[in-house]
Design a protein around this motif. Structure first.
Motif, PDB file in Angstrom:
ATOM      1  N   ASP A  42       0.540  -1.406  -0.080  1.00 25.37           N
ATOM      2  CA  ASP A  42      -0.038   0.007  -0.105  1.00 25.37           C
ATOM      3  C   ASP A  42       1.169   1.064   0.134  1.00 25.37           C
ATOM      4  O   ASP A  42       0.607   2.360  -0.550  1.00 25.37           O
ATOM      5  CB  ASP A  42      -0.801  -0.411   1.196  1.00 25.37           C
ATOM      6  CG  ASP A  42      -1.549  -0.378   1.294  1.00 25.37           C
ATOM      7  OD1 ASP A  42      -2.330  -2.094  -0.257  1.00 25.37           O
ATOM      8  OD2 ASP A  42      -2.050  -1.558   2.663  1.00 25.37           O
ATOM      9  N   PHE A  43       1.722   1.499   0.532  1.00 25.90           N
ATOM     10  CA  PHE A  43       2.857   2.485   0.761  1.00 25.90           C
ATOM     11  C   PHE A  43       4.123   2.650  -0.538  1.00 25.90           C
ATOM     12  O   PHE A  43       4.002   3.717  -0.710  1.00 25.90           O
ATOM     13  CB  PHE A  43       3.704   2.188   2.174  1.00 25.90           C
ATOM     14  CG  PHE A  43       5.099   3.168   1.432  1.00 25.90           C
ATOM     15  CD1 PHE A  43       4.493   4.110   2.140  1.00 25.90           C
ATOM     16  CD2 PHE A  43       6.077   3.282   1.414  1.00 25.90           C
ATOM     17  CE1 PHE A  43       5.832   5.437   2.654  1.00 25.90           C
ATOM     18  CE2 PHE A  43       7.005   3.798   1.317  1.00 25.90           C
ATOM     19  CZ  PHE A  43       6.643   5.479   2.216  1.00 25.90           C
ATOM     20  N   ASP A  44       3.926   1.341  -0.919  1.00 25.56           N
ATOM     21  CA  ASP A  44       5.091   1.905  -2.934  1.00 25.56           C
ATOM     22  C   ASP A  44       3.545   2.383  -3.478  1.00 25.56           C
ATOM     23  O   ASP A  44       3.941   3.071  -4.356  1.00 25.56           O
ATOM     24  CB  ASP A  44       4.661   0.002  -2.818  1.00 25.56           C
ATOM     25  CG  ASP A  44       6.166  -0.372  -2.235  1.00 25.56           C
ATOM     26  OD1 ASP A  44       7.651  -0.140  -1.546  1.00 25.56           O
ATOM     27  OD2 ASP A  44       6.613  -1.597  -1.872  1.00 25.56           O
ATOM     28  N   GLU A  45       2.291   1.804  -3.635  1.00 33.65           N
ATOM     29  CA  GLU A  45       1.345   2.094  -4.557  1.00 33.65           C
ATOM     30  C   GLU A  45       1.013   3.756  -4.034  1.00 33.65           C
ATOM     31  O   GLU A  45       1.131   4.475  -4.985  1.00 33.65           O
ATOM     32  CB  GLU A  45      -0.409   1.438  -4.380  1.00 33.65           C
ATOM     33  CG  GLU A  45      -0.972   2.007  -5.664  1.00 33.65           C
ATOM     34  CD  GLU A  45      -0.507   1.500  -6.959  1.00 33.65           C
ATOM     35  OE1 GLU A  45      -1.029   2.265  -7.794  1.00 33.65           O
ATOM     36  OE2 GLU A  45       0.331   0.007  -7.105  1.00 33.65           O
ATOM     37  N   LEU A  46       0.936   4.210  -2.676  1.00 37.91           N
ATOM     38  CA  LEU A  46       0.995   5.945  -2.816  1.00 37.91           C
ATOM     39  C   LEU A  46       2.045   7.184  -2.453  1.00 37.91           C
ATOM     40  O   LEU A  46       2.002   7.595  -3.676  1.00 37.91           O
ATOM     41  CB  LEU A  46      -0.110   5.802  -0.567  1.00 37.91           C
ATOM     42  CG  LEU A  46      -1.294   5.134  -0.505  1.00 37.91           C
ATOM     43  CD1 LEU A  46      -0.851   5.386   1.181  1.00 37.91           C
ATOM     44  CD2 LEU A  46      -1.898   6.443  -1.301  1.00 37.91           C
ATOM     45  N   SER A  47       2.772   6.621  -2.702  1.00 40.21           N
ATOM     46  CA  SER A  47       4.513   6.663  -3.109  1.00 40.21           C
ATOM     47  C   SER A  47       4.715   7.252  -3.957  1.00 40.21           C
ATOM     48  O   SER A  47       5.261   7.948  -4.726  1.00 40.21           O
ATOM     49  CB  SER A  47       5.829   5.887  -2.553  1.00 40.21           C
ATOM     50  OG  SER A  47       6.046   5.040  -2.728  1.00 40.21           O
ATOM     51  N   LYS A  48       4.120   5.961  -5.353  1.00 40.09           N
ATOM     52  CA  LYS A  48       3.689   6.487  -6.575  1.00 40.09           C
ATOM     53  C   LYS A  48       2.941   8.033  -7.141  1.00 40.09           C
ATOM     54  O   LYS A  48       3.347   8.236  -8.256  1.00 40.09           O
ATOM     55  CB  LYS A  48       3.619   5.148  -7.515  1.00 40.09           C
ATOM     56  CG  LYS A  48       4.347   4.403  -7.684  1.00 40.09           C
ATOM     57  CD  LYS A  48       3.712   2.800  -7.715  1.00 40.09           C
ATOM     58  CE  LYS A  48       4.183   1.854  -7.815  1.00 40.09           C
ATOM     59  NZ  LYS A  48       3.880   0.588  -8.260  1.00 40.09           N
ATOM     60  N   LYS A  49       2.102   7.883  -6.169  1.00 41.97           N
ATOM     61  CA  LYS A  49       1.163   9.185  -6.053  1.00 41.97           C
ATOM     62  C   LYS A  49       1.426   9.825  -5.653  1.00 41.97           C
ATOM     63  O   LYS A  49       1.085  10.973  -5.903  1.00 41.97           O
ATOM     64  CB  LYS A  49      -0.381   8.769  -6.267  1.00 41.97           C
ATOM     65  CG  LYS A  49      -0.501   7.495  -6.876  1.00 41.97           C
ATOM     66  CD  LYS A  49      -1.872   6.965  -6.747  1.00 41.97           C
ATOM     67  CE  LYS A  49      -2.104   5.807  -7.341  1.00 41.97           C
ATOM     68  NZ  LYS A  49      -3.753   5.312  -7.434  1.00 41.97           N
ATOM     69  N   PHE A  50       2.186  10.106  -4.754  1.00 43.49           N
ATOM     70  CA  PHE A  50       2.612  11.479  -4.172  1.00 43.49           C
ATOM     71  C   PHE A  50       4.135  10.762  -3.465  1.00 43.49           C
ATOM     72  O   PHE A  50       4.364  10.679  -2.088  1.00 43.49           O
ATOM     73  CB  PHE A  50       1.729  11.134  -1.603  1.00 43.49           C
ATOM     74  CG  PHE A  50       0.288  11.179  -2.577  1.00 43.49           C
ATOM     75  CD1 PHE A  50      -0.202  12.299  -3.032  1.00 43.49           C
ATOM     76  CD2 PHE A  50      -0.498   9.912  -2.559  1.00 43.49           C
ATOM     77  CE1 PHE A  50      -2.058  12.376  -3.361  1.00 43.49           C
ATOM     78  CE2 PHE A  50      -2.203   9.997  -2.578  1.00 43.49           C
ATOM     79  CZ  PHE A  50      -2.304  10.990  -2.621  1.00 43.49           C
ATOM     80  N   GLU A  51       4.558  11.802  -4.171  1.00 44.58           N
ATOM     81  CA  GLU A  51       6.146  11.565  -4.184  1.00 44.58           C
ATOM     82  C   GLU A  51       6.114  12.136  -2.685  1.00 44.58           C
ATOM     83  O   GLU A  51       7.773  12.091  -2.204  1.00 44.58           O
ATOM     84  CB  GLU A  51       6.720  12.060  -5.213  1.00 44.58           C
ATOM     85  CG  GLU A  51       5.921  12.306  -6.911  1.00 44.58           C
ATOM     86  CD  GLU A  51       6.716  12.041  -7.643  1.00 44.58           C
ATOM     87  OE1 GLU A  51       8.211  13.365  -7.433  1.00 44.58           O
ATOM     88  OE2 GLU A  51       6.980  11.849  -8.999  1.00 44.58           O
ATOM     89  N   SER A  52       6.105  13.228  -2.527  1.00 44.84           N
ATOM     90  CA  SER A  52       6.417  14.277  -1.121  1.00 44.84           C
ATOM     91  C   SER A  52       6.262  12.700  -0.164  1.00 44.84           C
ATOM     92  O   SER A  52       7.092  12.714   1.282  1.00 44.84           O
ATOM     93  CB  SER A  52       5.049  15.191  -0.863  1.00 44.84           C
ATOM     94  OG  SER A  52       4.275  14.547  -0.875  1.00 44.84           O
ATOM     95  N   LEU A  53       5.250  12.435   0.052  1.00 44.45           N
ATOM     96  CA  LEU A  53       5.209  10.636   1.227  1.00 44.45           C
ATOM     97  C   LEU A  53       6.134  10.253   0.552  1.00 44.45           C
ATOM     98  O   LEU A  53       7.234  10.319   2.618  1.00 44.45           O
ATOM     99  CB  LEU A  53       4.024  10.153   0.788  1.00 44.45           C
ATOM    100  CG  LEU A  53       3.948   8.707   1.964  1.00 44.45           C
ATOM    101  CD1 LEU A  53       3.526   9.251   3.100  1.00 44.45           C
ATOM    102  CD2 LEU A  53       2.822   7.899   0.984  1.00 44.45           C
ATOM    103  N   HIS A  54       7.371   9.668   0.037  1.00 43.86           N
ATOM    104  CA  HIS A  54       8.177   9.137   0.003  1.00 43.86           C
ATOM    105  C   HIS A  54       9.898   9.576   0.291  1.00 43.86           C
ATOM    106  O   HIS A  54      10.256   9.133   0.829  1.00 43.86           O
ATOM    107  CB  HIS A  54       8.281   8.323  -1.472  1.00 43.86           C
ATOM    108  CG  HIS A  54       9.357   7.661  -1.695  1.00 43.86           C
ATOM    109  ND1 HIS A  54      10.714   8.015  -2.057  1.00 43.86           N
ATOM    110  CD2 HIS A  54       9.018   5.939  -1.735  1.00 43.86           C
ATOM    111  CE1 HIS A  54      11.413   6.681  -2.030  1.00 43.86           C
ATOM    112  NE2 HIS A  54      10.801   5.449  -2.548  1.00 43.86           N
ATOM    113  N   ALA A  55       9.625  10.990   0.212  1.00 43.43           N
ATOM    114  CA  ALA A  55      10.418  11.568  -0.115  1.00 43.43           C
ATOM    115  C   ALA A  55      10.899  12.202   1.504  1.00 43.43           C
ATOM    116  O   ALA A  55      11.557  12.413   2.217  1.00 43.43           O
ATOM    117  CB  ALA A  55      10.463  13.075  -0.743  1.00 43.43           C
ATOM    118  N   ASN A  56       9.268  12.330   2.403  1.00 41.12           N
ATOM    119  CA  ASN A  56       9.924  12.835   3.630  1.00 41.12           C
ATOM    120  C   ASN A  56      10.079  11.097   4.275  1.00 41.12           C
ATOM    121  O   ASN A  56      10.504  11.067   5.342  1.00 41.12           O
ATOM    122  CB  ASN A  56       8.003  13.334   4.592  1.00 41.12           C
ATOM    123  CG  ASN A  56       7.967  14.714   3.629  1.00 41.12           C
ATOM    124  OD1 ASN A  56       9.039  15.534   3.558  1.00 41.12           O
ATOM    125  ND2 ASN A  56       6.681  15.042   3.286  1.00 41.12           N
TER     126      ASN A  56
END
Length: 66
Positions: A42-56
């Protein structure tokens, strides 16, 4: 062994979400709290859509691991 005490708005488990490393620590709430849990897919899917989530989460991981 106590590693950290987190407060409101803080997170844990980012290394497991960003890498293939499993979490090895237990977490104990010292008082009632609301918690939001991500499973890695779920995190992988969300971080594809919200790059700031992955970056943070990457910034948090780098700060904690040096």
């Amino acid at each position: 062994q106590k590693i950290a005490q987190l407060g409101a708005g803080q997170c844990f488990g980012e290394i497991a979400l960003l890498t293939e490393v499993k979490r090895t620590a237990d977490v104990k709430a010292m008082s009632y709290c609301d918690l939001f849990k991500f499973e890695k897919p779920d995190f992988d899917e969300l971080s594809k859509k919200f790059e700031s989530l992955h970056a943070n989460f990457t910034k948090i991981m780098k700060r904690r691991t040096g």
